[in-house]
Design an enzyme around this catalytic site. Structure first.
Site, short mmCIF file in Angstrom:
data_model
loop_
_atom_site.label_atom_id
_atom_site.label_comp_id
_atom_site.label_asym_id
_atom_site.label_seq_id
_atom_site.Cartn_x
_atom_site.Cartn_y
_atom_site.Cartn_z
N SER A 65 0.64 -1.30 0.02
CA SER A 65 0.02 -0.08 0.04
C SER A 65 0.82 1.41 0.11
O SER A 65 0.44 2.42 -0.49
CB SER A 65 -0.91 0.00 1.16
OG SER A 65 -1.95 -1.19 1.14
N VAL A 90 -3.95 -2.75 5.18
CA VAL A 90 -2.78 -2.64 6.02
C VAL A 90 -3.26 -3.12 7.41
O VAL A 90 -3.98 -2.42 8.08
CB VAL A 90 -2.47 -1.21 6.01
CG1 VAL A 90 -1.03 -1.19 7.07
CG2 VAL A 90 -1.77 -0.62 4.67
N THR A 95 4.16 -4.07 15.67
CA THR A 95 4.79 -2.81 15.80
C THR A 95 3.94 -1.71 15.17
O THR A 95 2.99 -1.81 14.72
CB THR A 95 6.26 -2.79 15.06
OG1 THR A 95 6.15 -2.67 13.62
CG2 THR A 95 7.13 -4.01 15.08
N HIS A 97 4.55 -0.08 12.43
CA HIS A 97 4.58 -0.29 10.96
C HIS A 97 3.31 0.56 9.99
O HIS A 97 3.43 1.17 9.32
CB HIS A 97 5.36 -1.32 10.40
CG HIS A 97 5.84 -1.26 9.03
ND1 HIS A 97 5.48 -2.10 8.26
CD2 HIS A 97 6.82 -0.38 8.46
CE1 HIS A 97 6.14 -2.05 6.95
NE2 HIS A 97 6.83 -0.53 7.22
N1 LIG Z 1 2.25 -4.73 6.29
C1 LIG Z 1 1.65 -4.30 5.05
C2 LIG Z 1 2.41 -3.61 4.08
N2 LIG Z 1 3.87 -3.46 4.11
C3 LIG Z 1 4.81 -3.15 2.98
C4 LIG Z 1 4.56 -1.70 2.67
O1 LIG Z 1 3.41 -1.29 2.01
C5 LIG Z 1 5.74 -1.33 1.64
O2 LIG Z 1 5.41 -2.03 0.39
C6 LIG Z 1 6.93 -1.64 2.15
O3 LIG Z 1 7.15 -1.08 3.29
C7 LIG Z 1 8.15 -1.33 0.99
O4 LIG Z 1 7.92 0.19 0.83
N3 LIG Z 1 1.81 -3.28 2.96
C8 LIG Z 1 0.37 -3.39 2.81
O5 LIG Z 1 -0.27 -3.07 1.90
N4 LIG Z 1 -0.39 -4.18 4.02
C9 LIG Z 1 0.18 -4.49 5.10
O6 LIG Z 1 -0.25 -5.12 5.86
C1 LIG Z 2 1.82 -3.32 8.83
C2 LIG Z 2 2.30 -4.81 8.72
O1 LIG Z 2 1.39 -5.74 8.79
C3 LIG Z 2 3.48 -5.40 8.42
O2 LIG Z 2 4.41 -4.14 7.68
C4 LIG Z 2 4.26 -6.22 9.46
O3 LIG Z 2 4.15 -5.36 10.53
P1 LIG Z 2 4.85 -5.75 11.86
O4 LIG Z 2 6.33 -6.01 11.47
O5 LIG Z 2 4.59 -4.49 13.01
O6 LIG Z 2 4.37 -7.25 12.47
#
Ligand SMILES: Nc1c(NC[C@H](O)[C@H](O)[C@H](O)CO)[nH]c(=O)[nH]c1=O
Ligand SMILES: CC(=O)[C@@H](O)COP(=O)(O)O
Length: 168
Positions: A65, A90, A95, A97
């Site tokens: 995303s 997402v 964390t 993140h």
């Molecule tokens: N954890 C999720 C992510 N993580 C990946 C990020 O969006 C991105 O691609 C990465 O940080 C590299 O720039 N993305 C989602 O769409 N949904 C998640 O739950």
């Molecule tokens: C947002 C997410 O689900 C993916 O980036 C993992 O998150 P985390 O490392 O906080 O479990």
């Protein structure tokens, strides 16, 4: 209004514009693809249901995303794209993140819409868990993709109204 109180697939369709000539980009995040594919199908089906031609819809896939903003800019800057629908999911992790991603995407998509003066629709689910995501991707709360598609159509209708309105 929380999804508990308003189904994402129930909306007023009484004043929709003619979108037979309009072209749409649908961007889909590959993360949580079981959810995002359902969002895409909902968005695509809704566009078709309300008059968009199949060959006027282009799909783009992004790794996550976070990448929706840049991909939306690339499509929105094209003269032959009228609106962009950005779809993602997402899910809250261990964390913070997810917070950083969600905030970045929300602001990023807003910036693209303002930069290009085109509807760039925030079709990103930000659930606490998988079940909340499924509930909003064709489950008990409807489909966020449906909502995103009808929002794009309605915004194009408003855009036409604004640019064609003349004071008497
Ligand atoms: N954890 C999720 C992510 N993580 C990946 C990020 O969006 C991105 O691609 C990465 O940080 C590299 O720039 N993305 C989602 O769409 N949904 C998640 O739950
Ligand atoms: C947002 C997410 O689900 C993916 O980036 C993992 O998150 P985390 O490392 O906080 O479990």
């Amino acid at each position: 209004m929380a999804s508990e109180l308003k189904n994402l697939s129930v909306f007023d369709t009484s004043e929709l514009p003619d979108v037979g000539h309009r072209r749409f980009a649908i961007l889909v995040s590959e993360w949580n693809s079981d959810v995002t594919e359902a969002l895409y199908q909902g968005a695509y089906d809704t566009l078709i249901q309300y008059g968009v031609k199949p060959d006027h819809i282009v799909r783009g896939n992004v790794p996550g995303s976070y990448e929706l903003s840049l991909a939306s800019l690339w499509f929105a800057q094209r003269d032959d794209i009228d609106a962009v629908i950005a779809l993602g999911c997402v899910i809250q992790g261990e964390t913070k993140h997810n917070d950083y991603i969600n905030n970045a995407v929300a602001q990023g998509l807003t910036n693209v819409s303002l930069k290009t003066s085109k509807p760039v629709i925030f079709g990103v689910l930000t659930p606490n868990d998988q079940q909340q995501a499924l509930d909003r991707a064709g489950g008990k709360h409807g489909n966020k993709g449906d909502e995103a598609a009808i929002t794009a159509i309605k915004m194009l209708g408003l855009q036409k109204q604004v640019y064609s309105f003349q004071f008497k």
